[in-house]
Design a protein around this motif. Structure first.
Motif, short mmCIF file in Angstrom:
data_model
loop_
_atom_site.label_atom_id
_atom_site.label_comp_id
_atom_site.label_asym_id
_atom_site.label_seq_id
_atom_site.Cartn_x
_atom_site.Cartn_y
_atom_site.Cartn_z
N ASN A 1 -3.22 5.93 6.98
CA ASN A 1 -1.96 5.96 6.27
C ASN A 1 -0.87 5.32 7.10
O ASN A 1 -0.76 5.59 8.29
N GLN A 2 -0.06 4.49 6.46
CA GLN A 2 1.09 3.93 7.14
C GLN A 2 2.18 4.98 7.16
O GLN A 2 2.40 5.68 6.16
N LYS B 1 2.62 8.66 -0.65
CA LYS B 1 1.63 9.70 -0.91
C LYS B 1 2.15 11.07 -0.48
O LYS B 1 1.79 12.09 -1.05
N ASP C 1 -0.45 4.89 -0.11
CA ASP C 1 -1.05 5.46 1.09
C ASP C 1 -0.01 5.74 2.17
O ASP C 1 -0.35 6.12 3.27
N THR C 2 1.25 5.56 1.85
CA THR C 2 2.31 5.69 2.82
C THR C 2 2.76 7.14 2.97
O THR C 2 2.87 7.87 1.99
N VAL C 3 3.02 7.52 4.21
CA VAL C 3 3.66 8.80 4.51
C VAL C 3 5.08 8.47 4.95
O VAL C 3 5.29 7.63 5.82
N LEU D 1 -3.06 14.84 2.65
CA LEU D 1 -3.55 13.46 2.53
C LEU D 1 -5.00 13.37 2.10
O LEU D 1 -5.41 12.38 1.52
N ASN E 1 0.82 -1.22 0.00
CA ASN E 1 0.00 0.00 0.00
C ASN E 1 0.85 1.27 0.00
O ASN E 1 0.59 2.20 0.74
#
Length: 149
Positions: free
Chosen positions: A35-36, A66, A9-11, A142, A6
Motif C-alpha cells: 500500500n502506498q 483504502k 490501495d492508498t493509506v 487492509l 492506485n
C-alpha cells in the motif's frame, strides 16, 4: 509515481507529529502489503487531498483511499472537523477512518463515534506497543476488512 495512481490501495496518514508519522509508516511498510502511504501534516492538507479542493474550483472527490489514519490534535483544521467532512460526504463516508490519537478523553471518543469513525485507538506511549498496535490496525483494515467500492 503520481500520488493519484492506485488510490484504492492508498493509506492516508493525517499526523502532525513527524516521529509518530515515521513510526506509523515504518510499521505499515514492514507488513509488505504494497500500500502506498500518503502523509498529510494537517487537517487542511487532508481536506485538500481527499476532496481535490483547489481555490476557485468546485469540489470533487478524486482521492478515495483504502484507509484513513487520522490524528485529532492537528494544526489548521482539527481531526474532528476532518472526520465530519469525510463522513458527511456520500462518496467518502464508506472509507474506513481509524482515529489514532494521544487523547484519552471520553468526549473525543464519544464525538468520533457519533460522527461515524470506524475505530478509535489511543496511541501507546511504549515504542514496541506502538509498533504492534499499528501493525494490527494495518492487518485488519487492509487485509481482513471489506468495504463497498
Amino acid at each position: 509515481m503520481d500520488i493519484r495512481e492506485n488510490q484504492c490501495d492508498t493509506v492516508v496518514l493525517v499526523e502532525d507529529n513527524p516521529d509518530d508519522a515515521e513510526l506509523t509508516m515504518r510499521s505499515l511498510n514492514s507488513l509488505q502489503l504494497g500500500n502506498q502511504i500518503i502523509w498529510l501534516k494537517d487537517g487542511t492538507e487532508a481536506i485538500n487531498y481527499l476532496f481535490d479542493q483547489q481555490p476557485g474550483q468546485s469540489r470533487r472527490v478524486s482521492n478515495r483511499p483504502k484507509l484513513i489514519l487520522l490524528d485529532l490534535k492537528l494544526p489548521k483544521v482539527n481531526g474532528i472537523e476532518v472526520l465530519k467532512r469525510i463522513k458527511s460526504d456520500d462518496q467518502m463516508k464508506t472509507v474506513p477512518v481509524v482515529v489514532m490519537t494521544s487523547s484519552n478523553e471520553s468526549v473525543d471518543l464519544k464525538t468520533c463515534y457519533e460522527l461515524g469513525v470506524n475505530s478509535f485507538v489511543t496511541k501507546p506511549i511504549n515504542y514496541q506497543e506502538f509498533i504492534e498496535a499499528t501493525k494490527n490496525i494495518g492487518l485488519y483494515w487492509l487485509l481482513v476488512n471489506q468495504v463497498p467500492n
